[in-house]
Design a protein around this motif. Structure first.
Motif, PDB file in Angstrom:
ATOM      1  N   SER A  19      25.951  71.698  53.267  1.00 18.20           N
ATOM      2  CA  SER A  19      24.656  72.297  53.576  1.00 18.20           C
ATOM      3  C   SER A  19      23.697  72.159  52.401  1.00 18.20           C
ATOM      4  CB  SER A  19      24.831  73.775  53.920  1.00 18.20           C
ATOM      5  OG  SER A  19      23.575  74.386  54.132  1.00 18.20           O
ATOM      6  N   ASN A  20      22.438  71.850  52.710  1.00 16.89           N
ATOM      7  CA  ASN A  20      21.412  71.789  51.672  1.00 16.89           C
ATOM      8  C   ASN A  20      20.254  72.722  51.996  1.00 16.89           C
ATOM      9  OD1 ASN A  20      20.495  70.771  49.183  1.00 16.89           O
ATOM     10  ND2 ASN A  20      19.065  69.402  50.201  1.00 16.89           N
ATOM     11  N   THR A  21      20.423  73.594  53.000  1.00 14.09           N
ATOM     12  CA  THR A  21      19.354  74.532  53.315  1.00 14.09           C
ATOM     13  C   THR A  21      19.737  75.938  52.882  1.00 14.09           C
ATOM     14  OG1 THR A  21      20.203  74.948  55.543  1.00 14.09           O
ATOM     15  CG2 THR A  21      18.555  73.202  55.284  1.00 14.09           C
ATOM     16  N   VAL A  22      18.733  76.724  52.540  1.00 15.44           N
ATOM     17  CA  VAL A  22      18.937  78.098  52.111  1.00 15.44           C
ATOM     18  C   VAL A  22      19.133  79.004  53.321  1.00 15.44           C
ATOM     19  CG1 VAL A  22      17.874  80.021  50.854  1.00 15.44           C
ATOM     20  CG2 VAL A  22      17.598  77.678  50.024  1.00 15.44           C
ATOM     21  N   CYS A  40      22.742  64.300  57.404  1.00 18.33           N
ATOM     22  CA  CYS A  40      23.355  64.157  58.708  1.00 18.33           C
ATOM     23  C   CYS A  40      23.389  65.556  59.323  1.00 18.33           C
ATOM     24  CB  CYS A  40      24.773  63.603  58.565  1.00 18.33           C
ATOM     25  SG  CYS A  40      25.359  62.687  59.994  1.00 18.33           S
ATOM     26  N   PHE A  41      23.114  65.676  60.616  1.00 20.90           N
ATOM     27  CA  PHE A  41      22.917  66.979  61.235  1.00 20.90           C
ATOM     28  C   PHE A  41      24.010  67.232  62.277  1.00 20.90           C
ATOM     29  CE2 PHE A  41      18.953  65.020  59.944  1.00 20.90           C
ATOM     30  CZ  PHE A  41      18.494  65.955  59.018  1.00 20.90           C
ATOM     31  N   PHE A  60      28.624  67.708  68.044  1.00 17.12           N
ATOM     32  CA  PHE A  60      28.348  66.313  67.699  1.00 17.12           C
ATOM     33  C   PHE A  60      27.521  66.235  66.423  1.00 17.12           C
ATOM     34  CE2 PHE A  60      25.076  67.923  70.470  1.00 17.12           C
ATOM     35  CZ  PHE A  60      23.879  67.433  69.984  1.00 17.12           C
ATOM     36  N   TRP A  61      27.523  65.034  65.828  1.00 24.32           N
ATOM     37  CA  TRP A  61      26.740  64.738  64.634  1.00 24.32           C
ATOM     38  C   TRP A  61      25.620  63.762  64.995  1.00 24.32           C
ATOM     39  CZ3 TRP A  61      27.405  66.553  59.606  1.00 24.32           C
ATOM     40  CH2 TRP A  61      28.589  67.254  59.346  1.00 24.32           C
ATOM     41  N   SER A  62      24.550  63.843  64.249  1.00 22.87           N
ATOM     42  CA  SER A  62      23.530  62.804  64.328  1.00 22.87           C
ATOM     43  C   SER A  62      23.985  61.615  63.484  1.00 22.87           C
ATOM     44  CB  SER A  62      22.193  63.316  63.786  1.00 22.87           C
ATOM     45  OG  SER A  62      22.254  63.431  62.364  1.00 22.87           O
ATOM     46  N   PRO A 104      19.893  72.593  64.431  1.00 22.44           N
ATOM     47  CA  PRO A 104      21.231  72.125  64.074  1.00 22.44           C
ATOM     48  C   PRO A 104      22.029  73.245  63.404  1.00 22.44           C
ATOM     49  CG  PRO A 104      19.548  70.547  63.388  1.00 22.44           C
ATOM     50  CD  PRO A 104      18.824  71.778  63.820  1.00 22.44           C
ATOM     51  N   GLN A 105      23.348  73.218  63.593  1.00 24.73           N
ATOM     52  CA  GLN A 105      24.210  74.188  62.927  1.00 24.73           C
ATOM     53  C   GLN A 105      24.306  73.908  61.432  1.00 24.73           C
ATOM     54  OE1 GLN A 105      24.327  76.492  65.359  1.00 24.73           O
ATOM     55  NE2 GLN A 105      26.474  76.861  64.935  1.00 24.73           N
ATOM     56  N   LEU A 106      24.215  72.637  61.073  1.00 25.47           N
ATOM     57  CA  LEU A 106      24.345  72.254  59.663  1.00 25.47           C
ATOM     58  C   LEU A 106      23.323  71.181  59.332  1.00 25.47           C
ATOM     59  CD1 LEU A 106      25.928  72.253  56.908  1.00 25.47           C
ATOM     60  CD2 LEU A 106      27.340  70.430  57.883  1.00 25.47           C
ATOM     61  N   PHE A 107      22.517  71.437  58.317  1.00 22.70           N
ATOM     62  CA  PHE A 107      21.639  70.431  57.734  1.00 22.70           C
ATOM     63  C   PHE A 107      22.434  69.803  56.593  1.00 22.70           C
ATOM     64  CE2 PHE A 107      18.823  73.011  60.109  1.00 22.70           C
ATOM     65  CZ  PHE A 107      17.685  72.263  60.380  1.00 22.70           C
ATOM     66  N   GLY A 108      23.286  68.834  56.948  1.00 24.19           N
ATOM     67  CA  GLY A 108      24.239  68.283  55.997  1.00 24.19           C
ATOM     68  C   GLY A 108      23.613  67.285  55.049  1.00 24.19           C
TER      69      GLY A 108
END
Length: 202
Positions: free
Chosen positions: A7-10, A42-43, A110-112, A166-170
């Motif tokens: 994760s890169n989001t706060v 990747c999201f 799923f992933w983007s 998205p669940q994760l802003f990877g």
């Protein structure tokens, strides 16, 4: 390859509610990030509600979303401003197995595809996508970040408290330590102040 994305989001974006119906609705959210610079992103998405809202009559943990369509998705350098009706100048299209659209099944995860985005210091990651469908898992942001929706009624983007994300802003970056915490939105510091978290555990 996806294990390299952290994760890169706060702001956390777990699903605690669902959008009952969306007909070509475009959503935008400005996400504060932890690390600035050029990274591969990747999201990750989940079409399941993972937290019970209120008494559980509207949304509950494990509730599957219905089938919905991602008509388009993109990320941009959101800069430091929050004018939802101004188009950003630097936008990267998000694709799914090489396609710009995707039909999502109930309970699907799923992933983007990976994309590259460069964010200067204090700039936000701007997420934007257009969706159609029913019972789309979402998060009640409660002023945790700037989020808007355009319902296609010629009113433009208006503030929305409920937004699918998205669940994760990877982000592919090194030097991370994995930490698991157990708690709830109070532990997380939700609603302690507008547009930010104040983590009680910290």
């Amino acid at each position: 390859m996806f294990e390299t994305y952290v994760s890169n989001t706060v702001v956390a974006t777990g699903n605690n509610t669902a959008i009952s119906s969306a007909d070509h609705v475009t959503y935008r959210a400005w996400m504060p990030v932890e690390c600035y610079g050029e990274f591969d992103y990747c999201f990750y998405f989940s079409n399941t509600v993972d937290s019970t809202w209120d008494d559980g009559s509207e949304a509950y943990a494990g509730m599957p979303g219905s089938s919905y369509t991602i008509e388009s998705a993109s990320v941009s350098n959101g800069r430091t401003e929050f004018d939802a009706n101004v188009e950003p100048t630097s936008t990267v299209t998000v694709t799914f197995s090489g396609e710009t659209q995707k039909t999502v099944s109930p309970n699907e995860t799923f992933w983007s595809d990976p994309i590259t985005l460069d964010l200067s210091e204090d700039h936000y990651l701007l997420w934007k996508w257009t969706l159609s469908g029913t019972d789309i898992p979402a998060i009640c942001m409660s002023n945790m970040t700037y989020s808007y929706a355009d319902q296609g009624d010629d009113k433009g983007f208006l503030y929305t408290n409920e937004i699918p994300l998205p669940q994760l802003f990877g982000c592919a970056r090194e030097g991370m330590t994995q930490i698991m915490t157990i708690g709830d939105s109070v532990t997380q510091g939700c609603q302690t102040s507008d547009f930010s978290y104040q983590f009680w555990a910290a």
